[in-house]
Design an enzyme around this catalytic site. Structure first.
Site, PDB file in Angstrom:
ATOM      1  N   ALA A  77      -3.330  -0.632   5.907  1.00 53.52           N
ATOM      2  CA  ALA A  77      -2.955  -1.353   7.113  1.00 53.52           C
ATOM      3  C   ALA A  77      -1.675  -2.132   6.818  1.00 53.52           C
ATOM      4  O   ALA A  77      -1.390  -2.438   5.667  1.00 53.52           O
ATOM      5  CB  ALA A  77      -4.075  -2.323   7.479  1.00 53.52           C
ATOM      6  N   GLY A 111      -6.763   0.734   4.207  1.00 53.75           N
ATOM      7  CA  GLY A 111      -7.075   1.297   5.520  1.00 53.75           C
ATOM      8  C   GLY A 111      -6.731   2.782   5.599  1.00 53.75           C
ATOM      9  O   GLY A 111      -7.329   3.517   6.386  1.00 53.75           O
ATOM     10  N   GLU A 163      -9.589   4.506   4.138  1.00 51.07           N
ATOM     11  CA  GLU A 163     -10.728   4.357   5.060  1.00 51.07           C
ATOM     12  C   GLU A 163     -10.649   5.381   6.195  1.00 51.07           C
ATOM     13  O   GLU A 163     -11.671   5.895   6.645  1.00 51.07           O
ATOM     14  CB  GLU A 163     -10.764   2.937   5.631  1.00 51.07           C
ATOM     15  N   GLU A 201      -7.967  -3.699  -1.664  1.00 52.54           N
ATOM     16  CA  GLU A 201      -7.946  -4.919  -0.844  1.00 52.54           C
ATOM     17  C   GLU A 201      -8.244  -6.190  -1.618  1.00 52.54           C
ATOM     18  O   GLU A 201      -7.713  -7.253  -1.289  1.00 52.54           O
ATOM     19  CB  GLU A 201      -8.946  -4.797   0.320  1.00 52.54           C
TER      20      GLU A 201
HETATM   21  N1  COA Z   1       1.915  -3.065   4.651  1.00 54.21           N
HETATM   22  C1  COA Z   1       3.196  -3.418   4.911  1.00 54.21           C
HETATM   23  N2  COA Z   1       4.233  -3.082   4.117  1.00 54.21           N
HETATM   24  C2  COA Z   1       3.957  -2.363   3.026  1.00 54.21           C
HETATM   25  C3  COA Z   1       2.654  -1.961   2.688  1.00 54.21           C
HETATM   26  C4  COA Z   1       1.608  -2.336   3.561  1.00 54.21           C
HETATM   27  N3  COA Z   1       0.349  -1.965   3.327  1.00 54.21           N
HETATM   28  N4  COA Z   1       2.702  -1.272   1.529  1.00 54.21           N
HETATM   29  C5  COA Z   1       3.989  -1.235   1.166  1.00 54.21           C
HETATM   30  N5  COA Z   1       4.750  -1.888   2.068  1.00 54.21           N
HETATM   31  C6  COA Z   1       6.216  -2.025   2.076  1.00 54.21           C
HETATM   32  C7  COA Z   1       6.717  -2.932   0.976  1.00 54.21           C
HETATM   33  O1  COA Z   1       6.731  -4.279   1.394  1.00 54.21           O
HETATM   34  C8  COA Z   1       8.110  -2.386   0.770  1.00 54.21           C
HETATM   35  O2  COA Z   1       8.916  -2.867   1.821  1.00 54.21           O
HETATM   36  P1  COA Z   1      10.449  -3.250   1.567  1.00 54.21           P
HETATM   37  O3  COA Z   1      11.104  -1.982   1.112  1.00 54.21           O
HETATM   38  O4  COA Z   1      10.905  -3.761   2.872  1.00 54.21           O
HETATM   39  O5  COA Z   1      10.414  -4.294   0.499  1.00 54.21           O
HETATM   40  C9  COA Z   1       7.939  -0.886   1.001  1.00 54.21           C
HETATM   41  O6  COA Z   1       6.751  -0.751   1.772  1.00 54.21           O
HETATM   42  C10 COA Z   1       7.800  -0.081  -0.279  1.00 54.21           C
HETATM   43  O7  COA Z   1       6.775  -0.672  -1.064  1.00 54.21           O
HETATM   44  P2  COA Z   1       6.884  -0.789  -2.664  1.00 54.21           P
HETATM   45  O8  COA Z   1       5.689  -1.505  -3.123  1.00 54.21           O
HETATM   46  O9  COA Z   1       8.211  -1.346  -3.020  1.00 54.21           O
HETATM   47  O10 COA Z   1       6.855   0.745  -3.058  1.00 54.21           O
HETATM   48  P3  COA Z   1       6.169   1.422  -4.320  1.00 54.21           P
HETATM   49  O11 COA Z   1       6.504   2.856  -4.195  1.00 54.21           O
HETATM   50  O12 COA Z   1       6.551   0.699  -5.560  1.00 54.21           O
HETATM   51  O13 COA Z   1       4.596   1.216  -4.145  1.00 54.21           O
HETATM   52  C11 COA Z   1       2.503   1.226  -2.918  1.00 54.21           C
HETATM   53  C12 COA Z   1       3.929   1.817  -3.060  1.00 54.21           C
HETATM   54  C13 COA Z   1       1.905   1.813  -1.681  1.00 54.21           C
HETATM   55  C14 COA Z   1       1.661   1.576  -4.150  1.00 54.21           C
HETATM   56  C15 COA Z   1       2.601  -0.309  -2.825  1.00 54.21           C
HETATM   57  O14 COA Z   1       3.531  -0.649  -1.816  1.00 54.21           O
HETATM   58  C16 COA Z   1       1.304  -0.968  -2.451  1.00 54.21           C
HETATM   59  O15 COA Z   1       0.482  -1.193  -3.313  1.00 54.21           O
HETATM   60  N6  COA Z   1       1.131  -1.298  -1.172  1.00 54.21           N
HETATM   61  C17 COA Z   1      -0.041  -2.042  -0.724  1.00 54.21           C
HETATM   62  C18 COA Z   1      -1.220  -1.136  -0.586  1.00 54.21           C
HETATM   63  C19 COA Z   1      -2.416  -1.916  -0.142  1.00 54.21           C
HETATM   64  O16 COA Z   1      -2.774  -2.927  -0.695  1.00 54.21           O
HETATM   65  N7  COA Z   1      -3.030  -1.433   0.892  1.00 54.21           N
HETATM   66  C20 COA Z   1      -4.218  -2.074   1.365  1.00 54.21           C
HETATM   67  C21 COA Z   1      -3.932  -2.767   2.623  1.00 54.21           C
HETATM   68  S1  COA Z   1      -5.231  -2.343   3.747  1.00 54.21           S
END
Ligand code: COA
Length: 737
Positions: A99, A137, A140, A160
């Site tokens: 999400a 999400g 999910e 999460e």
């Molecule tokens: N919501 C909003 N923005 C998100 C996001 C999310 N769930 N996941 C990543 N982003 C954004 C980051 O803020 C970043 O934005 P920016 O370029 O403006 O700074 C961009 O996406 C890239 O993310 P980044 O972490 O730099 O890329 P990465 O390739 O190193 O890692 C992930 C990718 C997906 C592993 C990592 O972003 C991550 O762990 N995201 C969160 C996942 C999460 O916790 N999901 C559960 C929520 S329900």
């Protein structure tokens, strides 16, 4: 069949007589958000299969509007007699990484639980086609589909709890039904991602699709969907859980104890386990209610807010504001490290772990041998602890190449100097590097305090000289502070940041000054903790206060670990350079009496032979009392709250000075440095995030009082005064380096 009222043809495509999209496909528009975020979900029909594609670069984070479009798309596919099955897939590099974290804590009309329920309830089989990340999400949604297939490179997880939350879209209920309670607990509590191979093994997905491209996955998913089109949908919610046996209960209890020890301030892991237990004791829909209630409680909590802040602060720190547009730093493919001491060996391991050949240079054959042995020892411990296999260790060691002459490193893309922290030695190294390194090589220093300009001025190419300040132990600590000297080019900063990221470090930029942004902002905390001793506080009380605040260890226990002698020379240097420097008599006396910390069993605490447990030592009390008596310092007691404020307000004031002087881009970068360099409790967000929970006005008032009482070292930062007067948020302060 007539189209649902909120369908539109995508630009460049039309509708055929039956209302099906011809060309690029259809998009779903909710009436209230024409041409907005719901554009990010598209719908196409391939033969008898409807393909729903989620497209929100870079990671396909799901907004409520997009979830609404998924619900509409599933309804439309179910209403279309020509459609027999549905595929859910991500556009770009990922399935769905979760999400949209920015939308947590805000009112939402359409939740993950609702769009997951739509996929789950679909009368026509739904297939999740996973590539890249399927997290939170995102996973999910995949769990709510009736089948899951993935490319070999896919990574899946429910992370999460790292954000102080639990899954809120049924993840805590569907996951144990697929993989069992023990594995589900591990995945939820650890936040870890699993690769496709492990996901298949544990039953999270039903098939791995050979290939690397998302088009291959899409083709395979459409074929898979056709094959299951007329089968009964396999709903995860319908899987029957066997009653929990005693072994599984033990696993859950052990996970609770471990989580309570590791993250006592984050309720999320405990709540995740509560949900797993609910999966066994309640019907699916009732257990979903438990999940929803606990999710809502956590979502608005201070801990979750702080963890969301830390997530974005880390990503913001990676951005260099004045980087030339479109500049793409080339990858570092070969490296050299000068100095094979503790830091040099640790840095060499970082390169080797990243699969980058690293040449290790030392002044003598003996020192080089000792360095290589240090590296072998560190890897051996990893093998012993089961973190890597012997084969993996041997493969890493192949990347480390000992050399004995500067001429042998000249062709490396980057060199990191990690010799002893003495200006004369550093100057000598940079003179030699300038003579041998190829044009364009990055010349980096791991100095933790010495002005980068001193080293840069020894070369004919100061634009290529920068700091890459690793924190000890370099192979384990996540922070790498990239330091920009006065003549460092911005391209060099961007290249050094990329190198740090490739070494799996969290990087943030500082400007050059004594101690740079990280150590300089922490130095006042250290000063105050030492001066509190002179005034009558005890190391045990100060350590307890900081542990209760959330640090894993108190600052005196940390000092024992790193060695009291480490900062002794730096203090002497500072005292020599600044006649007004406030000497720290207690730690100086401790070092002069031979108390070095854990390494010789005697520091701020006493340690038994080979032990790591700090024990009270009366001798330390006598040393402190003697120094206080010699100085004539009046003795008194301190409240815990005063100790906390003395330590942290001093550093907040300094952080404001750092920003005022243009030695950091953002207050949040300093927070990232504290989180990853000094173990600042993540659930407090960071130093300046925490400061905002007190307020600039209150902090400023206290700093002014201590300025009057203690003098120069508490001079209020003009920026702190401004923030107090104008009601500014400290964590949002920005600057230009
Ligand atoms: N919501 C909003 N923005 C998100 C996001 C999310 N769930 N996941 C990543 N982003 C954004 C980051 O803020 C970043 O934005 P920016 O370029 O403006 O700074 C961009 O996406 C890239 O993310 P980044 O972490 O730099 O890329 P990465 O390739 O190193 O890692 C992930 C990718 C997906 C592993 C990592 O972003 C991550 O762990 N995201 C969160 C996942 C999460 O916790 N999901 C559960 C929520 S329900």
């Amino acid at each position: 069949m007539a189209l649902h009222s909120n369908f539109r043809a995508k630009p460049g495509c039309s509708l055929d007589a039956s209302g099906r999209g011809v060309g690029a496909g259809l998009i779903f528009l909710r009436q209230e958000d024409e041409m907005s975020e719901s554009l990010m979900v598209s719908y196409e029909v391939e033969g008898v299969v409807a393909v729903i594609t989620v497209n929100n670069p870079p990671v396909n984070a799901l907004t409520p509007e997009m979830r609404g479009s998924i619900i509409d798309a599933v309804a439309h596919a179910n209403a279309d007699p020509a459609v027999a099955a549905i595929v859910l897939i991500g556009g770009g590099q990922n399935f769905i990484a979760g999400a949209d974290i920015r939308r947590f804590g805000k009112a939402r009309t359409i939740t993950t639980r609702m769009s997951a329920a739509a996929l789950d309830a679909s009368a026509k089989p739904t297939v999740a086609a996973i590539h890249g990340y399927a997290l939170g999400g995102g996973l999910e949604h995949a769990l709510a589909c009736h089948y899951r297939i993935a490319l070999p490179t896919a990574k899946l997880g429910l992370p999460e709890v790292a954000l102080g939350l639990i899954p809120g879209g049924g993840g805590t209920q569907r996951l144990p039904r697929l993989v069992g309670a023990a594995v589900a607990t591990d995945l939820l509590v650890s936040s870890r991602h699993v690769h496709a191979a492990e996901a298949l093994k544990i039953g999270l997905i039903s098939q791995i699709v050979p290939g690397t491209q998302s088009q291959e996955l899409r083709d395979a998913a459409v074929s898979y969907a056709k094959a299951v089109a007329h089968a009964q949908p396999q709903r995860v919610r319908d899987l029957v859980l066997e009653p929990m046996d005693a072994t599984t209960m033990d696993v859950l209890q052990a996970a609770r104890r471990e989580a309570a020890k590791k993250s006592p301030h984050n309720k999320a892991p405990q709540y995740a386990i509560d949900c797993i237990e609910a999966a066994f004791s309640l019907p699916f829909d009732e257990a979903l209610e438990v999940e929803s209630r606990l999710f809502s409680e956590l979502e608005g909590s201070d801990v979750a807010k702080a963890l969301r802040y830390a997530f974005f602060a880390e990503r913001e720190a990676a951005k260099v504001p004045d980087a030339p547009p479109g500049f793409k730093p080339v990858e570092v493919r070969s490296a050299a490290v000068i100095g094979a001491g503790t830091m040099g060996a640790g840095i060499a391991i970082c390169f080797a772990d990243a699969g980058i050949v690293v040449k290790l240079l030392e002044a003598s054959a003996e020192a080089l041998d000792r360095g290589l042995q240090r590296i072998r020892d560190i890897y051996a411990v990893k093998v012993k602890r089961g973190r890597m296999t012997v084969e993996e260790m041997d493969a890493c060691l192949q990347f480390v190449q000992p050399v004995s002459h500067y001429e042998e490193i000249g062709d490396c893309d980057v060199v990191v100097e990690a010799v002893f922290e003495r200006i004369d030695l550093k100057k000598d190294v940079f003179t030699k590097l300038d003579a041998v390194m190829k044009p364009g090589a990055l010349l980096l220093t791991n100095s933790s305090a010495i002005d980068i300009n001193v080293m840069a001025n020894m070369t004919s190419r100061p634009q290529y000289v920068a700091g890459a300040h690793f924190f000890a132990p370099a192979n384990a600590m996540k922070l790498c502070e990239i330091v920009k000297g006065d003549q460092t080019s911005i391209e060099t900063v961007v290249r050094a940041m990329k190198m740090g990221r490739d070494l799996k470090k969290v990087c943030a930029v500082s400007g050059t000054c004594d101690g740079f942004a990280a150590n300089r902002s922490r130095a006042p905390l250290v000063t105050e903790m030492m001066l509190l001793l002179e005034e009558g506080a005890r190391p045990e009380q100060i350590d307890r206060v900081m542990v209760e605040f959330g640090y894993p260890m108190g600052p005196f226990a940390v000092s024992d670990l790193s060695g009291l002698d480490v900062s002794y020379d730096t203090r002497k240097r500072r005292a020599a350079a600044d006649p007004q420097y406030r000497k720290l008599h207690v730690p100086d006396r401790m070092v002069e009496l031979g108390r070095k910390g854990q390494k010789n069993g005697a520091g701020w605490y006493r340690y038994e032979e080979g032990g790591r447990t700090p024990r009270h030592d009366e001798e330390v009390m006598r040393i402190i009392a003697t120094v206080a008596h010699e100085l004539g310092t009046p003795q008194r007691t301190f409240t815990d709250s005063e100790i906390l404020k003395r330590l942290l307000f001093a550093s907040i004031n300094e952080a404001c000075k750092i920003l005022d002087e243009g030695k950091a881009y953002r207050a949040s970068d300093i927070d990232v440095m504290w989180l990853y360099g000094f173990g600042f409790p993540r659930h407090r967000g960071g130093l300046l995030y925490w400061a905002d929970t007190i307020g600039a006005k209150e902090i400023h008032l206290q700093v002014q009082q201590w300025h009057e009482q203690y003098g120069r070292r508490w001079t209020p930062s003009p920026l702190l005064s401004k923030a107090a007067n104008e009601g500014l948020s400290l964590r949002e302060l920005k600057s230009v380096i």
